[in-house]
Design a protein around this motif. Structure first.
Motif, PDB file in Angstrom:
ATOM      1  N   ILE A  27      -5.903  -5.404  -8.335  1.00 29.48           N
ATOM      2  CA  ILE A  27      -4.456  -5.305  -8.579  1.00 29.48           C
ATOM      3  C   ILE A  27      -4.096  -3.891  -9.001  1.00 29.48           C
ATOM      4  O   ILE A  27      -3.088  -3.327  -8.563  1.00 29.48           O
ATOM      5  CB  ILE A  27      -4.005  -6.362  -9.603  1.00 29.48           C
ATOM      6  N   ALA A  28      -4.917  -3.274  -9.854  1.00 30.35           N
ATOM      7  CA  ALA A  28      -4.665  -1.895 -10.281  1.00 30.35           C
ATOM      8  C   ALA A  28      -4.657  -0.962  -9.068  1.00 30.35           C
ATOM      9  O   ALA A  28      -3.796  -0.086  -8.947  1.00 30.35           O
ATOM     10  CB  ALA A  28      -5.700  -1.457 -11.299  1.00 30.35           C
ATOM     11  N   ALA A  29      -5.615  -1.150  -8.151  1.00 25.17           N
ATOM     12  CA  ALA A  29      -5.669  -0.326  -6.940  1.00 25.17           C
ATOM     13  C   ALA A  29      -4.460  -0.600  -6.059  1.00 25.17           C
ATOM     14  O   ALA A  29      -3.895   0.330  -5.464  1.00 25.17           O
ATOM     15  CB  ALA A  29      -6.962  -0.599  -6.179  1.00 25.17           C
ATOM     16  N   CYS A  30      -4.038  -1.826  -5.977  1.00 30.72           N
ATOM     17  CA  CYS A  30      -2.877  -2.209  -5.176  1.00 30.72           C
ATOM     18  C   CYS A  30      -1.613  -1.525  -5.697  1.00 30.72           C
ATOM     19  O   CYS A  30      -0.788  -1.048  -4.930  1.00 30.72           O
ATOM     20  CB  CYS A  30      -2.712  -3.730  -5.218  1.00 30.72           C
ATOM     21  N   ASN A  31      -1.476  -1.454  -7.016  1.00 28.44           N
ATOM     22  CA  ASN A  31      -0.291  -0.861  -7.631  1.00 28.44           C
ATOM     23  C   ASN A  31      -0.298   0.664  -7.600  1.00 28.44           C
ATOM     24  O   ASN A  31       0.737   1.293  -7.797  1.00 28.44           O
ATOM     25  CB  ASN A  31      -0.158  -1.317  -9.088  1.00 28.44           C
ATOM     26  N   ALA A  32      -1.465   1.270  -7.347  1.00 29.52           N
ATOM     27  CA  ALA A  32      -1.586   2.737  -7.420  1.00 29.52           C
ATOM     28  C   ALA A  32      -0.869   3.414  -6.254  1.00 29.52           C
ATOM     29  O   ALA A  32      -0.718   2.894  -5.200  1.00 29.52           O
ATOM     30  CB  ALA A  32      -3.058   3.128  -7.403  1.00 29.52           C
TER      31      ALA A  32
ATOM     32  N   GLU B 274      -2.568 -12.834   9.373  1.00 25.85           N
ATOM     33  CA  GLU B 274      -3.964 -12.837   8.920  1.00 25.85           C
ATOM     34  C   GLU B 274      -4.342 -11.405   8.598  1.00 25.85           C
ATOM     35  O   GLU B 274      -4.442 -10.572   9.494  1.00 25.85           O
ATOM     36  CB  GLU B 274      -4.877 -13.413  10.012  1.00 25.85           C
ATOM     37  N   GLN B 275      -4.486 -11.118   7.328  1.00 25.67           N
ATOM     38  CA  GLN B 275      -4.892  -9.798   6.881  1.00 25.67           C
ATOM     39  C   GLN B 275      -5.576  -9.953   5.531  1.00 25.67           C
ATOM     40  O   GLN B 275      -5.393 -10.962   4.861  1.00 25.67           O
ATOM     41  CB  GLN B 275      -3.692  -8.858   6.783  1.00 25.67           C
ATOM     42  N   PRO B 276      -6.358  -8.976   5.125  1.00 29.46           N
ATOM     43  CA  PRO B 276      -7.012  -9.074   3.821  1.00 29.46           C
ATOM     44  C   PRO B 276      -5.977  -9.120   2.690  1.00 29.46           C
ATOM     45  O   PRO B 276      -4.897  -8.524   2.791  1.00 29.46           O
ATOM     46  CB  PRO B 276      -7.843  -7.787   3.735  1.00 29.46           C
ATOM     47  N   ALA B 277      -6.323  -9.808   1.614  1.00 33.74           N
ATOM     48  CA  ALA B 277      -5.414  -9.933   0.470  1.00 33.74           C
ATOM     49  C   ALA B 277      -5.047  -8.565  -0.097  1.00 33.74           C
ATOM     50  O   ALA B 277      -3.905  -8.349  -0.513  1.00 33.74           O
ATOM     51  CB  ALA B 277      -6.050 -10.807  -0.606  1.00 33.74           C
ATOM     52  N   THR B 278      -5.990  -7.618  -0.095  1.00 37.74           N
ATOM     53  CA  THR B 278      -5.706  -6.295  -0.646  1.00 37.74           C
ATOM     54  C   THR B 278      -4.637  -5.571   0.174  1.00 37.74           C
ATOM     55  O   THR B 278      -3.761  -4.915  -0.388  1.00 37.74           O
ATOM     56  CB  THR B 278      -6.985  -5.437  -0.717  1.00 37.74           C
ATOM     57  N   ARG B 279      -4.671  -5.713   1.476  1.00 35.35           N
ATOM     58  CA  ARG B 279      -3.653  -5.082   2.324  1.00 35.35           C
ATOM     59  C   ARG B 279      -2.306  -5.761   2.123  1.00 35.35           C
ATOM     60  O   ARG B 279      -1.276  -5.102   2.018  1.00 35.35           O
ATOM     61  CB  ARG B 279      -4.046  -5.134   3.800  1.00 35.35           C
ATOM     62  N   ALA B 280      -2.302  -7.084   2.076  1.00 34.12           N
ATOM     63  CA  ALA B 280      -1.056  -7.819   1.858  1.00 34.12           C
ATOM     64  C   ALA B 280      -0.429  -7.392   0.528  1.00 34.12           C
ATOM     65  O   ALA B 280       0.787  -7.204   0.437  1.00 34.12           O
ATOM     66  CB  ALA B 280      -1.316  -9.323   1.879  1.00 34.12           C
ATOM     67  N   CYS B 281      -1.254  -7.213  -0.490  1.00 43.61           N
ATOM     68  CA  CYS B 281      -0.759  -6.787  -1.797  1.00 43.61           C
ATOM     69  C   CYS B 281      -0.093  -5.414  -1.699  1.00 43.61           C
ATOM     70  O   CYS B 281       1.026  -5.224  -2.190  1.00 43.61           O
ATOM     71  CB  CYS B 281      -1.901  -6.766  -2.810  1.00 43.61           C
TER      72      CYS B 281
ATOM     73  N   ALA C 178      -2.733 -21.099  -1.272  1.00 43.21           N
ATOM     74  CA  ALA C 178      -1.621 -20.597  -2.072  1.00 43.21           C
ATOM     75  C   ALA C 178      -1.444 -19.098  -1.908  1.00 43.21           C
ATOM     76  O   ALA C 178      -2.408 -18.342  -1.864  1.00 43.21           O
ATOM     77  CB  ALA C 178      -1.832 -20.936  -3.538  1.00 43.21           C
ATOM     78  N   THR C 179      -0.209 -18.693  -1.802  1.00 43.88           N
ATOM     79  CA  THR C 179       0.149 -17.289  -1.730  1.00 43.88           C
ATOM     80  C   THR C 179       1.242 -17.062  -2.765  1.00 43.88           C
ATOM     81  O   THR C 179       2.319 -17.644  -2.669  1.00 43.88           O
ATOM     82  CB  THR C 179       0.650 -16.911  -0.324  1.00 43.88           C
ATOM     83  N   SER C 180       0.939 -16.240  -3.768  1.00 45.74           N
ATOM     84  CA  SER C 180       1.913 -16.007  -4.827  1.00 45.74           C
ATOM     85  C   SER C 180       1.650 -14.670  -5.499  1.00 45.74           C
ATOM     86  O   SER C 180       0.605 -14.059  -5.307  1.00 45.74           O
ATOM     87  CB  SER C 180       1.857 -17.136  -5.865  1.00 45.74           C
ATOM     88  N   LEU C 181       2.615 -14.252  -6.267  1.00 47.47           N
ATOM     89  CA  LEU C 181       2.476 -13.026  -7.035  1.00 47.47           C
ATOM     90  C   LEU C 181       3.361 -13.105  -8.261  1.00 47.47           C
ATOM     91  O   LEU C 181       4.269 -13.917  -8.330  1.00 47.47           O
ATOM     92  CB  LEU C 181       2.842 -11.790  -6.192  1.00 47.47           C
ATOM     93  N   THR C 182       3.060 -12.251  -9.228  1.00 42.58           N
ATOM     94  CA  THR C 182       3.903 -12.087 -10.396  1.00 42.58           C
ATOM     95  C   THR C 182       4.270 -10.612 -10.455  1.00 42.58           C
ATOM     96  O   THR C 182       3.385  -9.743 -10.490  1.00 42.58           O
ATOM     97  CB  THR C 182       3.181 -12.497 -11.688  1.00 42.58           C
ATOM     98  N   LEU C 183       5.563 -10.329 -10.439  1.00 44.47           N
ATOM     99  CA  LEU C 183       6.035  -8.956 -10.505  1.00 44.47           C
ATOM    100  C   LEU C 183       5.934  -8.426 -11.927  1.00 44.47           C
ATOM    101  O   LEU C 183       6.144  -9.170 -12.892  1.00 44.47           O
ATOM    102  CB  LEU C 183       7.496  -8.872 -10.042  1.00 44.47           C
ATOM    103  N   ALA C 184       5.636  -7.141 -12.066  1.00 47.75           N
ATOM    104  CA  ALA C 184       5.580  -6.511 -13.384  1.00 47.75           C
ATOM    105  C   ALA C 184       6.967  -6.492 -14.013  1.00 47.75           C
ATOM    106  O   ALA C 184       7.104  -6.589 -15.230  1.00 47.75           O
ATOM    107  CB  ALA C 184       5.019  -5.093 -13.266  1.00 47.75           C
ATOM    108  N   ASP C 185       8.010  -6.403 -13.189  1.00 50.57           N
ATOM    109  CA  ASP C 185       9.387  -6.353 -13.671  1.00 50.57           C
ATOM    110  C   ASP C 185      10.226  -7.343 -12.861  1.00 50.57           C
ATOM    111  O   ASP C 185      10.439  -7.144 -11.667  1.00 50.57           O
ATOM    112  CB  ASP C 185       9.945  -4.941 -13.530  1.00 50.57           C
ATOM    113  N   ALA C 186      10.721  -8.384 -13.511  1.00 49.09           N
ATOM    114  CA  ALA C 186      11.509  -9.411 -12.820  1.00 49.09           C
ATOM    115  C   ALA C 186      12.764  -8.820 -12.179  1.00 49.09           C
ATOM    116  O   ALA C 186      13.286  -9.384 -11.211  1.00 49.09           O
ATOM    117  CB  ALA C 186      11.881 -10.536 -13.787  1.00 49.09           C
ATOM    118  N   ALA C 187      13.231  -7.688 -12.676  1.00 48.19           N
ATOM    119  CA  ALA C 187      14.421  -7.055 -12.097  1.00 48.19           C
ATOM    120  C   ALA C 187      14.166  -6.597 -10.661  1.00 48.19           C
ATOM    121  O   ALA C 187      15.112  -6.409  -9.894  1.00 48.19           O
ATOM    122  CB  ALA C 187      14.862  -5.878 -12.957  1.00 48.19           C
ATOM    123  N   ASP C 188      12.895  -6.439 -10.277  1.00 47.59           N
ATOM    124  CA  ASP C 188      12.547  -6.022  -8.913  1.00 47.59           C
ATOM    125  C   ASP C 188      12.595  -7.176  -7.919  1.00 47.59           C
ATOM    126  O   ASP C 188      12.511  -6.958  -6.712  1.00 47.59           O
ATOM    127  CB  ASP C 188      11.140  -5.406  -8.885  1.00 47.59           C
TER     128      ASP C 188
END
Length: 84
Positions: A79-84, A47-54, A10-20
């Motif tokens: 996730i915090a590091a990904c968003n930084a 094929e890449q690490p999940a952190t890079r894909a994020c 599975a590959t999925s995400l939840t955006l902090a703001d649905a408007a994005d």
């Protein structure tokens, strides 16, 4: 009732703001992201690490509150590091 298990790839995400969320599918690093509200799912992808894909997704779509890449779910700290 038994809990439904997520697909192992599975590959999925939840955006902090649905408007994005993009109104049409977005291709990023070979993954085709489709969003419904703040929840987006993808098929394919390089094929890449999940952190890079994020980080790549956050650059295009904005901050996320959850991220899973090919069955690897990121922790809150990742996730915090990904968003930084």
């Amino acid at each position: 009732a038994p809990a439904m298990a997520q697909s192992p790839a599975a590959t999925s995400l939840t955006l902090a703001d649905a408007a994005d969320a993009p109104s049409r599918p977005l291709i990023l690093d070979g993954a085709r992201w489709s969003c419904e509200g703040a929840v987006c799912t993808a098929s394919g992808g390089s094929e890449q690490p999940a952190t890079r894909a994020c980080r790549r997704v956050v650059q295009r779509l904005g901050p996320v509150t959850a991220f899973s890449w090919k069955g690897v779910a990121l922790t809150e700290e990742q996730i915090a590091a990904c968003n930084a």
